[in-house]
Design a protein around this motif. Structure first.
Motif, PDB file in Angstrom:
ATOM      1  N   SER A   1       0.838  -1.203   0.000  1.00 20.85           N
ATOM      2  CA  SER A   1       0.000   0.000   0.000  1.00 20.85           C
ATOM      3  C   SER A   1       0.874   1.254   0.000  1.00 20.85           C
ATOM      4  CB  SER A   1      -0.944  -0.005   1.193  1.00 20.85           C
ATOM      5  OG  SER A   1      -0.381   0.658   2.294  1.00 20.85           O
ATOM      6  N   LYS A   2       2.103   1.117   0.469  1.00 20.15           N
ATOM      7  CA  LYS A   2       2.962   2.290   0.519  1.00 20.15           C
ATOM      8  C   LYS A   2       3.313   2.812  -0.873  1.00 20.15           C
ATOM      9  CE  LYS A   2       4.953   1.212   4.878  1.00 20.15           C
ATOM     10  NZ  LYS A   2       5.940   0.288   5.416  1.00 20.15           N
TER      11      LYS A   2
ATOM     12  N   GLU B   1      -9.111   5.493   5.567  1.00 18.62           N
ATOM     13  CA  GLU B   1      -9.318   4.035   5.494  1.00 18.62           C
ATOM     14  C   GLU B   1      -8.759   3.347   6.743  1.00 18.62           C
ATOM     15  OE1 GLU B   1      -7.471   2.613   1.901  1.00 18.62           O
ATOM     16  OE2 GLU B   1      -8.621   3.969   0.630  1.00 18.62           O
ATOM     17  N   LYS B   2      -7.550   3.779   7.112  1.00 18.22           N
ATOM     18  CA  LYS B   2      -6.873   3.170   8.260  1.00 18.22           C
ATOM     19  C   LYS B   2      -7.654   3.463   9.547  1.00 18.22           C
ATOM     20  CE  LYS B   2      -2.351   3.308  10.359  1.00 18.22           C
ATOM     21  NZ  LYS B   2      -1.174   4.174  10.477  1.00 18.22           N
TER      22      LYS B   2
ATOM     23  N   HIS C   1      -5.972   7.200   2.298  1.00 17.38           N
ATOM     24  CA  HIS C   1      -5.255   6.174   3.062  1.00 17.38           C
ATOM     25  C   HIS C   1      -5.510   6.280   4.568  1.00 17.38           C
ATOM     26  CE1 HIS C   1      -2.682   4.181   0.180  1.00 17.38           C
ATOM     27  NE2 HIS C   1      -2.241   5.327  -0.314  1.00 17.38           N
TER      28      HIS C   1
ATOM     29  N   LYS D   1     -11.583   0.972  -0.663  1.00 21.91           N
ATOM     30  CA  LYS D   1     -10.660   1.991  -1.146  1.00 21.91           C
ATOM     31  C   LYS D   1     -11.449   3.279  -1.295  1.00 21.91           C
ATOM     32  CE  LYS D   1      -8.307  -1.290  -4.135  1.00 21.91           C
ATOM     33  NZ  LYS D   1      -8.103  -1.652  -5.539  1.00 21.91           N
TER      34      LYS D   1
ATOM     35  N   TYR E   1      -0.537   8.858  -2.581  1.00 18.28           N
ATOM     36  CA  TYR E   1      -1.571   9.445  -1.740  1.00 18.28           C
ATOM     37  C   TYR E   1      -2.520  10.297  -2.569  1.00 18.28           C
ATOM     38  CZ  TYR E   1       0.645   7.779   2.487  1.00 18.28           C
ATOM     39  OH  TYR E   1       1.140   6.965   3.474  1.00 18.28           O
TER      40      TYR E   1
ATOM     41  N   ARG F   1      -6.245   9.486  -2.576  1.00 20.39           N
ATOM     42  CA  ARG F   1      -6.580   8.211  -1.953  1.00 20.39           C
ATOM     43  C   ARG F   1      -6.573   8.442  -0.450  1.00 20.39           C
ATOM     44  NH1 ARG F   1      -5.570   2.379  -2.673  1.00 20.39           N
ATOM     45  NH2 ARG F   1      -6.522   1.514  -0.801  1.00 20.39           N
TER      46      ARG F   1
END
Lengths: 460, 460
Positions: A2-3, A93-94, A90, A101, A7, A88
Motif C-alpha cells: 500500500s505504501k 481508510e486506516k 489512506h 478503497k 496518496y 486516496r
C-alpha cells in the motif's frame, strides 16, 4: 504494497480536459423543457438573452451537442488551480479499519474555496467575449459571490453581488474577500432596485432572502446596458462546466487502475454531483458497467428524498422560468442549517430527470450533527478542514466504508470534496460546543411548501 | 511558445525529498553558540532536554551532519499536501509587462494555511516517538497554533496552546480551528500557571503578550510529566525542517530548465526564507553560481535592516537561552502591523550569521500599504489571496520585475508564497477602506529596544 500507492494524483496540465461533457446528449429521456412562466411555452434563446449572455443561453438549451469546447482563455485560467488532486484517503481508510478503497476529488485548492470557480470563470469569459461590461448575481453564504468576484476581477468586469443582508452582516469577512477582488457587495434588500425598495417599504428591518436577492440582481441586469445576470448552480450550463470535475476524477482513477463502485456527492442545486458523476453516467447510459450513484442532501432540506417531481419556480420570488424538478416548493423555508450551499428548495432538472428515471440510483438525507462528526474525523486524519456541504458526502462515504468493513468487501468509493470550511467556523464552534441541533421538517411543514407549487392546467 | 510552459509544476510524490538539508554543515563560519543564560556557557542537549524533545534538542545543536533523514511517518504525512506547487506567474508577468520570469513556491495548500505545518508535523512526530503524551506552545496570530493542532491531532498527542489573549478574543475562528483538531486553547495570561497568575495579579485586564504566552507554555512543559515545549520559527530545527521548501523549488525549477537569479522571502523568525534559500545557499557556499538573496521584513519591525548583531534573549520574558542574532531588543514592541508572523524582535541565528557574513546578500524593509497594494494585484491576476506576511515577498518580487522592465533584463525571480490570507481579512478590510497606515520606528524607538539587550562581560 500500500505504501507504493500514491496518496494523491495530480494530472498534468496538458491532460486538463479540452471539452465539457453535455450529459443531456446521452440521456434516454431529456428533462422536460424549461417553460416561460408567461406563455407556458418552452423558453427560447431569445427569451433568455435579456437575462443571460447569449452563449450561455445557448448552452442552457443545448440538448444535442455531446462535447462543448472549453475556450482557451478559460482553460488557461483553470491551469492556475487545476487539475485538482484525486486523493486516496489512506489515513481515513486506516482510521475506519475498512477494506474499502476511498478516493476523493478535492476542489478546495483555490481562494473561492470550492468548485464554484469552475463555472464562474466560464460565465465571466462569455460575458467578456460578448462585449458586456458588467454582471450581477446574488449570494447567500458567499462562496459563489467570491468565485464570481475572482472571475470578474480577472477579466476586468464590473460585478454587483446582492448578498442576503443577514449574511452580509454575519459574514463581514466574506464580504471583504469579494470586495478585495474588486466587486461591489450590496446587502439585499437594498434601495438600488424597485423590488428592494418595495421590500424595504414593507419591512425596513428585513434581513433579506435569497429570493429577494435574485430578484434585485435580475432587475439590475435586465435594466442596465451591457449587463447580464449569472447563477452558480441548478442551471444546465453550470452542471456542464462542472463536468471537468468528473472527467479529471475518471482520468486520475484510471492511473490508479481503479473504477468506482460507488460515486457520492452532496447535492444542493446539483451542479457538483452532476459534474462529478457525468462521465461515469455516460458509461451507464451507454450500457456499460457503471457505479452506484448516491446524492446526499441535508435532512432539513430533502428535495430529492421527500420532494415532488413537478414544475416549479427556480426562485422564491417567482421571477424565473419554470423547471420540472424535485422541489419542496419555492416558498419552502429550510430551517437554520449550517450548509448554506445545500439550502435550496429544488434540484437541477438534469439530476431530477436522472433520479426519476433511476439512473441516479439513490438519494440519502443526513442530519447535520452526524455530518459534523464525520467532518471532524476527516479533518483529523486527512488534514483538510472540509466545508459543511462537502461533509455530507464524507458522512455517506464513511457509512459505505463501514458497511464494507462488516461485509469484508473492498469496494472502491469515490466522493466529491467540494470545498474547505475556512469560512464556516461558526458552524464548527457550534458543533464543538455541543449546541448544534438537528431538524427534520414534519410532513405538515412539507405540505405547506408543496401548496406553493403552481397548478398548471394540462402540464403539471 | 509561452503557452507550452506549464503554469505550475507539481513534483511526484516519489520525488519528495528524503532528507532535510542542514546548511550549518556547509557554513564558512558557524553561528555563535547558543548560551545558557545562567552559566553563559554553550547550551548542551542535556540543558535543552527538559524543554525540548531529545531528538529535536540534538537537531538544534547539530552543526555537522549535512543531511538528516526525514522519518517515514513524517514523509507520509507530507504526502497529504506535498510536494507543493512551483508556479510560473504568467499572469503577473503579463500584468506587469516585464521580461522577467517570476516563479513562486506555494505553501498555502493545507488547512494551517502556511508552511508552518512542515515543522509542526516533524516536531509532533519526535514527541510521539519519545513516548511523550503532550506538547505546549504559544501562538500569536494563530497559524502556528493551527499547524501544531493538526499535527498533534494526527498523532494523538494532547496540546495546550497559550494564545495571546487579545488575539484569542479578536480571532475566535482561529481558536475554533485549533479546537476542532482537538487542542486546548488557553488565552494568556491565564490562571493555569504561576507566571500567568503573577501577570493577572499585576493587571487583571492584561491583553497578553507573546512573551508571557511563551513563559506560560514553557512552565507547563517543564513541570508536567511527559510534556515538552515546541516553537514554530527562529530555531535551527525549524529552519532545518523548512528546507523541504527550497529542495522542492529547486527540483521543480530544474524541470522548467531554470535557475533563479534572485531568491526572495519574507523574514520574521527566518525559517521560511532559510528553508527556501537553503539548497541555493549550498551552491553559493560551494563556490558555484548562486542567486542574489533578499530577505524582506516590515518597516515596522526591521531587525535585519536596522537591528544590532548581538546576543539577546529569544523571548520577551527572558526565559530562553541567549542567541547571537540581529535583534531590536527582546523588549522591543513592534507597532500594530497586520503581519503577525513578522512581528518578531530577532532573527534566526543561522540567517543572522549568513547575513553578517554577506552570504544572505540583502535585506529590505517595506511598508505595509505598499505590501497590500502588491497583495491585491497578485490576488486579482494569480487568483490566490495571499497572507500579509507572504505579500512582503510579493512586493519585492514585483519591484525587481519592474526593474527588469526598465532594463530589459529577463531575470529569473523566485519567491516564497508562504501562505493564504483567509484569516487576515480584517487587514484587507482596513486596506480596502483606506484606513491602513504605515509606521516606521524612529531611531529613538529603536534605541529604547537596544537598551534591553543584555550586557555580557567578555561576550557581547
Amino acid at each position: 504494497m500500500s505504501k507504493e500507492i500514491p496518496y494523491k494524483i495530480y494530472l498534468k496540465e496538458e491532460e486538463l480536459p479540452r471539452y465539457w461533457y453535455n450529459v443531456r446528449a446521452d440521456m434516454k429521456t431529456d428533462h422536460c423543457p424549461i417553460l416561460n412562466p408567461q406563455t407556458l411555452k418552452p423558453v427560447t434563446v431569445e427569451d433568455l438573452e435579456p437575462v443571460f449572455c447569449t452563449e450561455l443561453a445557448k448552452q442552457e438549451l443545448n440538448a444535442t451537442d455531446r462535447f462543448i469546447e472549453i475556450p482557451e482563455e478559460v482553460r488557461n485560467f483553470y491551469k492556475m488551480y487545476r487539475p485538482g488532486p484525486l486523493v486516496r484517503a489512506h489515513f481515513l481508510e486506516k482510521a475506519l479499519g475498512t477494506p474499502a478503497k476511498i478516493f476523493y476529488k478535492f476542489e478546495g485548492n483555490n481562494t473561492s474555496g470550492s468548485h464554484k470557480l469552475n463555472s464562474a470563470i466560464a460565465q465571466a469569459y462569455y460575458a467578456k467575449e460578448q462585449g458586456l461590461t458588467s454582471l450581477t448575481t446574488e449570494t447567500g453564504a458567499g462562496q459563489w459571490g467570491t468565485a464570481l468576484a475572482m472571475a470578474c476581477g480577472f477579466f476586468g468586469l464590473n460585478l454587483k453581488v446582492y448578498m442576503v443582508k443577514c449574511s452580509a452582516m454575519q459574514k463581514p469577512y466574506r464580504k471583504a474577500v469579494i470586495e478585495t477582488y474588486g466587486a461591489q457587495v450590496i446587502p439585499s434588500p437594498s434601495d438600488t432596485t424597485e423590488v428592494g425598495r418595495r421590500m424595504l417599504a414593507m419591512n425596513p428591518d428585513s434581513s433579506g432572502s435569497l429570493g429577494t436577492a435574485i430578484s434585485e440582481a435580475v432587475e439590475v441586469a435586465v435594466s442596465t446596458e451591457g449587463t447580464r445576470y449569472v447563477l452558480g448552480s441548478v442551471l444546465n450550463q453550470v452542471l456542464l462546466h462542472q463536468t471537468i470535475i468528473g472527467q479529471e476524477a475518471k482520468m486520475a482513477l484510471e492511473k490508479y487502475d481503479c473504477y468506482p463502485d460507488i460515486v457520492i456527492g452532496c447535492a444542493g442545486g446539483g451542479s457538483n454531483l452532476g459534474g462529478l458523476m457525468a462521465p461515469f453516467m455516460a458509461d451507464r447510459l451507454a450500457g456499460k458497467h457503471a457505479p452506484h450513484f448516491i446524492a446526499v442532501e441535508p435532512a432539513s432540506c430533502p428535495s430529492l428524498t421527500r420532494g415532488k417531481f413537478a414544475y416549479d419556480y427556480c426562485d422564491t420570488g417567482k421571477v424565473t422560468p419554470l423547471a420540472k424538478m424535485y422541489t419542496l416548493g419555492s416558498g419552502f423555508i429550510p430551517s437554520p442549517n449550517h450548509s448554506g450551499g445545500l439550502r435550496y428548495h429544488g434540484m437541477s432538472p438534469i439530476l431530477s430527470q436522472l433520479y426519476h428515471d433511476g439512473y441516479l440510483d439513490e438519494a440519502r438525507a443526513v442530519e447535520q450533527t452526524s455530518v459534523f462528526e464525520a467532518a471532524k474525523l476527516f479533518a483529523k486524519v486527512e488534514g483538510t478542514l472540509p466545508a459543511p456541504e462537502s461533509s455530507h458526502a464524507i458522512r455517506v462515504a464513511i457509512d459505505e466504508a463501514l458497511k464494507c468493513k462488516e461485509t469484508g468487501e473492498a469496494k472502491t468509493i469515490l466522493f466529491g470534496l467540494t470545498g474547505t470550511g475556512y469560512f464556516d467556523l461558526a458552524a464548527y464552534m457550534s458543533y464543538n460546543a455541543g449546541t448544534m441541533s438537528d431538524y427534520i421538517p414534519t410532513d405538515e411543514d412539507l405540505q405547506k411548501g408543496f401548496e406553493g407549487i403552481p397548478k398548471l392546467e394540462g402540464i403539471q
